[in-house]
Every structure is written in structure tokens, then in C-alpha cells.
Design an enzyme around this catalytic site. Structure first.
Site, PDB file in Angstrom:
ATOM      1  N   ALA A  66      -3.917   0.642  -3.711  1.00 27.03           N
ATOM      2  CA  ALA A  66      -3.854   1.152  -5.077  1.00 27.03           C
ATOM      3  C   ALA A  66      -3.487   2.625  -4.982  1.00 27.03           C
ATOM      4  CB  ALA A  66      -5.201   0.965  -5.755  1.00 27.03           C
ATOM      5  N   GLY A 111      -5.596  -2.332  -1.694  1.00 26.42           N
ATOM      6  CA  GLY A 111      -4.987  -3.199  -2.704  1.00 26.42           C
ATOM      7  C   GLY A 111      -3.763  -3.936  -2.183  1.00 26.42           C
ATOM      8  N   GLU A 114      -5.102  -6.861  -0.339  1.00 26.80           N
ATOM      9  CA  GLU A 114      -5.624  -7.751  -1.393  1.00 26.80           C
ATOM     10  C   GLU A 114      -4.485  -8.470  -2.124  1.00 26.80           C
ATOM     11  OE1 GLU A 114      -7.881  -4.407  -2.948  1.00 26.80           O
ATOM     12  OE2 GLU A 114      -9.682  -5.639  -2.907  1.00 26.80           O
ATOM     13  N   GLU A 134     -11.319   0.997   1.919  1.00 25.51           N
ATOM     14  CA  GLU A 134     -11.943   1.568   0.713  1.00 25.51           C
ATOM     15  C   GLU A 134     -13.259   2.275   0.964  1.00 25.51           C
ATOM     16  OE1 GLU A 134     -10.461  -1.366   0.840  1.00 25.51           O
ATOM     17  OE2 GLU A 134      -9.344  -1.765  -0.992  1.00 25.51           O
TER      18      GLU A 134
HETATM   19  N1  DAK Z   1      -1.720   5.971  -2.990  1.00 17.23           N
HETATM   20  C1  DAK Z   1      -0.880   6.959  -3.350  1.00 17.23           C
HETATM   21  N2  DAK Z   1       0.031   7.485  -2.500  1.00 17.23           N
HETATM   22  C2  DAK Z   1       0.085   6.996  -1.255  1.00 17.23           C
HETATM   23  C3  DAK Z   1      -0.761   5.961  -0.820  1.00 17.23           C
HETATM   24  C4  DAK Z   1      -1.696   5.442  -1.755  1.00 17.23           C
HETATM   25  N3  DAK Z   1      -2.517   4.424  -1.477  1.00 17.23           N
HETATM   26  N4  DAK Z   1      -0.471   5.695   0.462  1.00 17.23           N
HETATM   27  C5  DAK Z   1       0.516   6.526   0.803  1.00 17.23           C
HETATM   28  N5  DAK Z   1       0.864   7.299  -0.214  1.00 17.23           N
HETATM   29  C6  DAK Z   1       1.887   8.339  -0.255  1.00 17.23           C
HETATM   30  C7  DAK Z   1       1.430   9.574   0.507  1.00 17.23           C
HETATM   31  O1  DAK Z   1       0.614  10.380  -0.310  1.00 17.23           O
HETATM   32  C8  DAK Z   1       2.759  10.225   0.818  1.00 17.23           C
HETATM   33  O2  DAK Z   1       3.235  10.858  -0.341  1.00 17.23           O
HETATM   34  P1  DAK Z   1       3.909  12.331  -0.259  1.00 17.23           P
HETATM   35  O3  DAK Z   1       2.867  13.213   0.356  1.00 17.23           O
HETATM   36  O4  DAK Z   1       5.120  12.127   0.613  1.00 17.23           O
HETATM   37  O5  DAK Z   1       4.231  12.668  -1.687  1.00 17.23           O
HETATM   38  C9  DAK Z   1       3.671   9.049   1.090  1.00 17.23           C
HETATM   39  O6  DAK Z   1       3.024   7.916   0.460  1.00 17.23           O
HETATM   40  C10 DAK Z   1       3.820   8.743   2.559  1.00 17.23           C
HETATM   41  O7  DAK Z   1       2.526   8.613   3.115  1.00 17.23           O
HETATM   42  P2  DAK Z   1       2.045   9.468   4.366  1.00 17.23           P
HETATM   43  O8  DAK Z   1       2.769  10.756   4.464  1.00 17.23           O
HETATM   44  O9  DAK Z   1       0.564   9.508   4.339  1.00 17.23           O
HETATM   45  O10 DAK Z   1       2.559   8.535   5.579  1.00 17.23           O
HETATM   46  P3  DAK Z   1       1.892   8.386   7.025  1.00 17.23           P
HETATM   47  O11 DAK Z   1       2.870   7.594   7.814  1.00 17.23           O
HETATM   48  O12 DAK Z   1       1.448   9.703   7.563  1.00 17.23           O
HETATM   49  O13 DAK Z   1       0.586   7.502   6.797  1.00 17.23           O
HETATM   50  C11 DAK Z   1      -0.709   5.671   5.850  1.00 17.23           C
HETATM   51  C12 DAK Z   1       0.688   6.192   6.303  1.00 17.23           C
HETATM   52  C13 DAK Z   1      -0.515   4.326   5.182  1.00 17.23           C
HETATM   53  C14 DAK Z   1      -1.610   5.528   7.072  1.00 17.23           C
HETATM   54  C15 DAK Z   1      -1.321   6.741   4.878  1.00 17.23           C
HETATM   55  O14 DAK Z   1      -0.358   6.997   3.854  1.00 17.23           O
HETATM   56  C16 DAK Z   1      -2.564   6.259   4.234  1.00 17.23           C
HETATM   57  O15 DAK Z   1      -3.642   6.272   4.849  1.00 17.23           O
HETATM   58  N6  DAK Z   1      -2.463   5.840   2.966  1.00 17.23           N
HETATM   59  C17 DAK Z   1      -3.609   5.430   2.189  1.00 17.23           C
HETATM   60  C18 DAK Z   1      -4.045   4.060   2.646  1.00 17.23           C
HETATM   61  C19 DAK Z   1      -5.276   3.627   1.928  1.00 17.23           C
HETATM   62  O16 DAK Z   1      -6.369   4.212   2.073  1.00 17.23           O
HETATM   63  N7  DAK Z   1      -5.110   2.567   1.148  1.00 17.23           N
HETATM   64  C20 DAK Z   1      -6.180   2.042   0.395  1.00 17.23           C
HETATM   65  C21 DAK Z   1      -6.156   2.705  -0.938  1.00 17.23           C
HETATM   66  S1  DAK Z   1      -7.594   2.318  -1.822  1.00 17.23           S
HETATM   67  C22 DAK Z   1      -9.990  -0.893  -7.920  1.00 17.23           C
HETATM   68  C23 DAK Z   1      -9.186  -1.850  -7.484  1.00 17.23           C
HETATM   69  C24 DAK Z   1      -8.541  -1.706  -6.323  1.00 17.23           C
HETATM   70  C25 DAK Z   1      -8.687  -0.577  -5.576  1.00 17.23           C
HETATM   71  C26 DAK Z   1      -9.493   0.386  -6.046  1.00 17.23           C
HETATM   72  C27 DAK Z   1     -10.150   0.255  -7.211  1.00 17.23           C
HETATM   73  N8  DAK Z   1     -10.666  -1.069  -9.103  1.00 17.23           N
HETATM   74  C28 DAK Z   1     -10.945  -2.414  -9.471  1.00 17.23           C
HETATM   75  C29 DAK Z   1     -11.043  -0.005  -9.909  1.00 17.23           C
HETATM   76  C30 DAK Z   1      -7.967  -0.437  -4.376  1.00 17.23           C
HETATM   77  C31 DAK Z   1      -8.117   0.630  -3.640  1.00 17.23           C
HETATM   78  C32 DAK Z   1      -7.203   0.933  -2.600  1.00 17.23           C
HETATM   79  O17 DAK Z   1      -6.241   0.265  -2.345  1.00 17.23           O
END
Ligand code: DAK
Length: 261
Positions: A66, A111, A114, A134
């Protein structure tokens, strides 16, 4: 239907849906979820589509979760709204009466993992990575991860992955049954299309009814589940495709004229 973040292409009986925000690693923001909802609605109505492939734009990510940037400052009411939207779309995808194959090139996190689990089948590239990170962000999985992961890989592994936030590689995802198949990156889409075509060559109505019986049956006790099976099995005998499939067998014909009815 104006779409900015999701692409919908149709080729014969196969539809390809692409989450298209490669600069944000295809992270799911509200706009993308709403567009995905529109695309699923379109597919629900299109009787010519027998199988769907869902993928992410670019090689680096399927969906990196997400959109954290959007979620960061949500208040409780907005969080709830986001949750309702996401769960509605994922459930609609899971219940789409056509098989959906997730083709996962790279990151499928949070997400994204998921979303892949709301699909029927997951094919991953060797470079794909999976996880539910998460808890490290101070939240629980919110798009079905606490429920679907355990149903797919079992309770112990699901708890380990969610409690630790571990990111696993494609081979480990295959070993624990999270993905059906792992292929080299360059073969990913061909493999997904080949499987989609194989599915599309079966009687579509029988594939759809199988999906309905499997999905419904997973939620209930075995006796109720088997009654669903009997129900859909009976329904097959009111279809053109059952007559055609069995007539072709009796006539020793490999060509079948299935009509999805
Ligand atoms: N959201 C927004 N932007 C994201 C992103 C994300 N999940 N993942 C990556 N990006 C963006 C980065 O900010 C970056 O943007 P700029 O800085 O270039 O503007 C660009 O994508 C490239 O990412 P990185 O520079 O970080 O690339 P790396 O190769 O260094 O790293 C990575 C790749 C996938 C390891 C890293 O980007 C990362 O850790 N991303 C986040 C992964 C993560 O934690 N995903 C889970 C998100 S939490 C809910 C329902 C569902 C959810 C929540 C609530 N409710 C029911 C309310 C779900 C939650 C999630 O999914």
C-alpha cells in the site's frame, strides 16, 4: 473508463491487468485501488474473457505494498475508509468468476503480497521477493494478509512471516507453497500467458464453477463444502459446454467448441 494507474489489455480470451506506477514500485494508493475496482467491474461483464493475468509494470516490483506516503498521515476515519476500499476491491478480485493469475516479477510486499494472494494462482520470477513487513511500520497486514497467508502456507509459517516481517525470495516462496511456479524473469509473461491459455481452452463455465466451489468450500465445514460441489456439478449438466466436452470425448475429437454457456 479513464485509467491513469492501471492498464487493461485484452487479447482473445485473455485479459492482462497491469498496476502501472513503476516510479513508486506500483504501490497501491486510493486512486489505483479505485481504478482496479473499475477494471474488475469491466471484466465481470465481459463474457469473452476466460482468464486474467495481473501483473505490475516494470521488472522491479509486482506491487511494493500500500502507498506508505499516502497512508502515513491518515487519521482513524481515513484509515478506516482506506481499509474498506482495499478490502472491497481485493474481495471483488478474489470473487471474480474468472481465474486470475498473478505474474510477479519483483517485490510483492505488504499489500502487494496480499494482492497476489487474492489471485487464484501465483507465478513468480526468480527475482521476486515476498513479505508482510507491516509490523515494522507499526501496523498489522490490512488487505487480508492475516487471513489469506495462513490459508495458503499454513498457520506456523504465516505467523513467522508476519511477526518477523521477513522478506523471502522466490525459491523459499515456492518451497512453502506461496507461489505455484518460479521461472526466469524473461519467461515470466510467456509462462503466465501459456497457463492462461491452457485454462482458457478448458470449458470456461466449468472453470468458473470450480472456482466458486473451491472458494466457498474453503469457508465452511466439509459436508457443506461437498454440497456446494454437488450443486455446481449438477449445474454443469445444464450447459452447452458439458454436452460438447463429453460428445467430443465420445467422438474421439480433440477440437472442442466450448462457448462459455
Ligand atoms: N509506498 C509508497 N512508495 C513506495 C513504496 C510504498 N509501499 N515502496 C516503494 N516506494 C517508492 C519509494 O519511496 C521510492 O520513491 P522515490 O523516493 O523514488 O520518490 C521508489 O518507490 C523506489 O523505491 P526505493 O528507492 O525505496 O527502492 P529500493 O530498491 O531502494 O527499495 C524496497 C525497494 C521495495 C525494498 C523499498 O522501496 C521498500 O522497502 N518499500 C516499502 C515496502 C513495504 O514496506 N511495503 C509494505 C507497505 S505497508 C491497510 C491495508 C493495507 C495495508 C495497510 C493498511 N488498511 C486496511 C488500512 C498495507 C500496508 C502495506 O502494504
Amino acid at each position: 473508463m479513464e485509467l491513469n494507474n492501471v492498464l487493461l489489455e485484452k487479447e482473445g480470451n485473455i485479459a492482462m491487468v497491469t498496476i502501472n506506477r513503476p516510479k513508486a514500485l506500483n504501490a497501491l494508493n486510493s486512486e489505483t485501488l479505485k481504478e482496479l475496482d473499475l477494471v474488475i467491474a469491466n471484466l465481470e461483464e465481459d463474457d469473452s474473457i476466460y482468464a486474467v493475468i495481473l501483473t505490475g509494470a516494470g521488472e522491479k516490483a509486482f506491487v511494493a505494498g500500500a502507498d506508505i506516503t499516502e497512508m502515513k498521515d491518515l487519521n482513524a476515519i481515513q484509515g478506516r475508509k482506506f481499509s474498506i476500499l482495499g478490502n472491497k476491491v481485493f474481495r471483488r478480485l478474489e470473487n471474480l468468476e474468472k481465474p486470475v493469475i498473478a505474474a510477479i516479477s519483483g517485490f510483492a510486499l505488504g499489500g502487494g503480497c496480499e494482492l497476489s494472494m487474492a489471485c487464484d494462482i501465483r507465478i513468480a520470477s526468480e527475482k521476486a521477493k515476498f513479505g508482510q513487513p507491516e509490523t515494522g511500520l507499526g501496523i498489522t497486514p490490512g488487505f487480508g494478509g492475516t487471513q489469506r497467508l495462513a490459508r495458503i502456507v499454513g498457520l506456523g509459517k504465516a505467523k513467522e512471516l508476519i511477526y518477523t516481517g521477513a522478506i523471502i525470495k522466490a525459491d523459499e516462496a515456492y518451497r512453502i507453497g506461496l507461489v505455484n511456479k518460479v521461472v526466469p524473469l524473461e519467461e515470466l509473461m510467456n509462462e503466465a500467458k501459456a497457463m492462461a491459455n491452457t485454462i482458457a481452452n478448458q470449458a470456461p463455465v466449468a472453470v468458473t464453477l470450480s472456482k466458486i466451489a473451491i472458494n466457498r468450500g474453503m469457508q465452511v465445514d466439509i459436508d457443506t463444502a461437498l454440497s456446494y460441489e454437488a450443486e455446481v456439478f449438477g449445474e454443469c449438466f445444464s450447459t452447452h459446454d458439458q454436452k460438447e466436452g463429453m460428445t467430443a470425448f465420445v467422438e474421439k475429437r480433440s477440437e472442442k467448441n466450448f462457448q462459455n454457456k
